[in-house]
Design an enzyme around this catalytic site. Structure first.
Site, PDB file in Angstrom:
ATOM      1  N   ALA A 257      -4.211 -10.377   3.040  1.00 27.94           N
ATOM      2  CA  ALA A 257      -3.438 -10.113   4.090  1.00 27.94           C
ATOM      3  C   ALA A 257      -4.078  -9.476   5.271  1.00 27.94           C
ATOM      4  CB  ALA A 257      -2.140  -9.592   3.453  1.00 27.94           C
TER       5      ALA A 257
ATOM      6  N   THR B 167     -21.860  -4.398   7.584  1.00 31.84           N
ATOM      7  CA  THR B 167     -21.116  -3.627   8.251  1.00 31.84           C
ATOM      8  C   THR B 167     -21.645  -2.222   8.111  1.00 31.84           C
ATOM      9  OG1 THR B 167     -19.381  -3.413   6.686  1.00 31.84           O
ATOM     10  CG2 THR B 167     -19.139  -4.970   8.265  1.00 31.84           C
TER      11      THR B 167
ATOM     12  N   ASP C  13      -7.910   6.528  10.737  1.00 29.66           N
ATOM     13  CA  ASP C  13      -7.766   5.991   9.334  1.00 29.66           C
ATOM     14  C   ASP C  13      -8.725   4.764   9.125  1.00 29.66           C
ATOM     15  OD1 ASP C  13      -6.814   4.958   6.806  1.00 29.66           O
ATOM     16  OD2 ASP C  13      -4.660   4.883   7.603  1.00 29.66           O
TER      17      ASP C  13
ATOM     18  N   ASP D 158       0.886  -1.127  -0.023  1.00 29.40           N
ATOM     19  CA  ASP D 158      -0.066   0.018  -0.129  1.00 29.40           C
ATOM     20  C   ASP D 158       1.147   1.282   0.048  1.00 29.40           C
ATOM     21  OD1 ASP D 158      -2.200  -1.733   0.186  1.00 29.40           O
ATOM     22  OD2 ASP D 158      -2.773  -1.110   2.052  1.00 29.40           O
TER      23      ASP D 158
ATOM     24  N   GLY E 114     -22.266   0.470  13.620  1.00 31.89           N
ATOM     25  CA  GLY E 114     -22.042  -1.022  13.968  1.00 31.89           C
ATOM     26  C   GLY E 114     -22.146  -1.994  12.899  1.00 31.89           C
TER      27      GLY E 114
ATOM     28  N   ASP F 142     -11.552  -5.319   6.781  1.00 28.46           N
ATOM     29  CA  ASP F 142     -10.952  -6.658   6.873  1.00 28.46           C
ATOM     30  C   ASP F 142     -10.587  -6.989   8.330  1.00 28.46           C
ATOM     31  OD1 ASP F 142     -10.581  -6.072   4.056  1.00 28.46           O
ATOM     32  OD2 ASP F 142      -8.645  -5.043   4.339  1.00 28.46           O
TER      33      ASP F 142
ATOM     34  N   THR G  16      -8.914   2.822   6.805  1.00 30.67           N
ATOM     35  CA  THR G  16      -8.481   1.657   5.608  1.00 30.67           C
ATOM     36  C   THR G  16      -8.328   0.344   6.495  1.00 30.67           C
ATOM     37  OG1 THR G  16      -7.224   3.694   4.670  1.00 30.67           O
ATOM     38  CG2 THR G  16      -6.900   1.089   4.032  1.00 30.67           C
TER      39      THR G  16
ATOM     40  N   SER H 109      -9.257  -0.539  15.044  1.00 32.22           N
ATOM     41  CA  SER H 109      -8.369  -0.627  13.879  1.00 32.22           C
ATOM     42  C   SER H 109      -8.349   1.035  13.301  1.00 32.22           C
ATOM     43  CB  SER H 109      -8.637  -1.428  12.850  1.00 32.22           C
ATOM     44  OG  SER H 109      -9.552  -1.146  11.951  1.00 32.22           O
TER      45      SER H 109
ATOM     46  N   GLY I  13      -3.585  -5.334   1.334  1.00 38.75           N
ATOM     47  CA  GLY I  13      -4.173  -6.356   0.703  1.00 38.75           C
ATOM     48  C   GLY I  13      -5.440  -6.712   1.464  1.00 38.75           C
TER      49      GLY I  13
HETATM   50  O1  RIB Z   1      -9.296  -2.984   2.482  1.00 46.32           O
HETATM   51  C1  RIB Z   1      -8.140  -2.311   2.368  1.00 46.32           C
HETATM   52  C2  RIB Z   1      -7.198  -2.903   1.562  1.00 46.32           C
HETATM   53  O2  RIB Z   1      -7.768  -2.545   0.267  1.00 46.32           O
HETATM   54  C3  RIB Z   1      -5.845  -2.054   1.213  1.00 46.32           C
HETATM   55  O3  RIB Z   1      -4.763  -2.786   2.055  1.00 46.32           O
HETATM   56  C4  RIB Z   1      -5.516  -2.237  -0.164  1.00 46.32           C
HETATM   57  O4  RIB Z   1      -4.432  -2.970  -0.460  1.00 46.32           O
HETATM   58  C5  RIB Z   1      -6.724  -2.574  -0.735  1.00 46.32           C
HETATM   59  O5  RIB Z   1      -6.662  -4.276  -0.992  1.00 46.32           O
END
Ligand code: RIB
Length: 292
Positions: free
Chosen positions: A41, A209, A235, A12, A214, A241, A237, A271, A38
């Site tokens: 990951a 989500t 953040d 990223d 919530g 995940d 991001t 997170s 990712g």
């Molecule tokens: O969900 C966030 C992820 O989406 C980031 O880490 C980026 O790599 C994309 O896959």
């Protein structure tokens, strides 16, 4: 009691900006970081930090980015024996803008993630199978249609909500979507009704989500809701995940869905208080403290 994640690995490139750029606009970055990411990951790291034994099936290129991603996953306790090193494509990359309000926009260059194959032997012995849609739907279909996965819990996170991924619905036990993904696949709407429309066979659950509000779990005979946990958002991001990885980890311990939902919701909010995707995943003790 282990989790098998089938998914993507990306390097990223994270640009902090004041406001996300609009079409045609150029903005100055406040900072640039290269971080492991990712969706596959990130979910694997979230599950491992939450205490699960985790195997990741994926692919990276034969390059420095691939080396760095594998090293950071190994550090997080994720088994990467089934992450292939392909010569045909470079490691996946993602270009992420994060605004001062913590919102993001992401462009992904799939690279090696588009070459992922699923070795049958890698599927044996797991309790929960977790996939997203940054890797080919055909690979996920191979995994989800296997006897090993049918004997476990198959979770699909429809991110991004591709047309090819929709064909995986009958093979999915738990679908996880955000409101945008739900609306895309349900043909409009982002509520309980829309979630019900995505159920295509008995025994399925759709989890939606809801960000700061919530999450919601809808099955044919029951609706569960968990309220958002207040967070000092830095953040967002990887928050989705985090939710998926922690839900999978808790279900792998035999926890009931309601409890797993509460854990996933608390972890995802934690997170958002830290930068990056994989580096922002909380550990077991932090999630337990947030739930108290
Ligand atoms: O969900 C966030 C992820 O989406 C980031 O880490 C980026 O790599 C994309 O896959």
């Amino acid at each position: 009691m282990s989790v098998c994640v089938i998914g993507s690995l990306n390097l990223d490139f994270v640009c902090r900006v004041d406001l996300l750029p609009r079409p045609g606009e150029t903005v100055a970055a406040l900072g640039l970081d290269r971080l492991p990411g990712g969706k596959g990951a990130n979910q694997a790291v979230a599950a491992a930090r939450c205490g699960a034994e985790v195997t990741l099936i994926g692919a990276v290129g034969q390059d420095d980015a691939g080396d760095a991603l594998l090293a950071s996953l190994t550090d997080a306790g994720v088994d990467v024996l089934n992450v292939a090193r392909v010569g045909r494509a470079p490691t996946g990359q993602a270009f992420v803008w994060v605004s001062a309000a913590g919102e993001n926009s992401i462009v992904v260059v799939g690279g090696a993630n588009l070459e992922v194959g699923v070795p049958g032997a890698a599927l044996k012995g797991h309790t929960v199978f977790l996939a997203q849609l940054e890797t080919p739907a055909a690979a996920i279909e191979t995994a989800f249609a296997s006897d090993a996965a049918k004997a476990g819990i198959r979770i699909l996170n429809a991110a991004p909500a591709t047309e090819a991924g929709r064909g995986l619905l009958p093979l999915t036990d738990i679908l996880i979507v955000n409101q945008t993904e739900l609306s895309l696949w349900a043909g409009g709407g982002a509520d309980e009704e829309a979630a019900l429309r995505l159920l295509c066979r008995p025994g399925q659950t759709v989890i939606v989500t809801l960000g700061a509000a919530g999450a919601l779990a809808v099955s044919a005979d029951c609706v569960l809701r968990v309220q958002g946990r207040p967070a000092r958002v830095f953040d967002t991001t990887g928050a989705g995940d985090c939710f998926c990885g922690v839900l999978a980890a808790r279900l792998a311990t035999g926890a009931p869905l309601g409890e797993a939902l509460a854990w996933a919701n608390a972890a995802a909010s934690l997170s958002t208080e830290r930068p990056g995707a994989a580096p922002a995943m909380p550990n077991l003790a932090e999630i337990e403290a947030a739930l108290r």
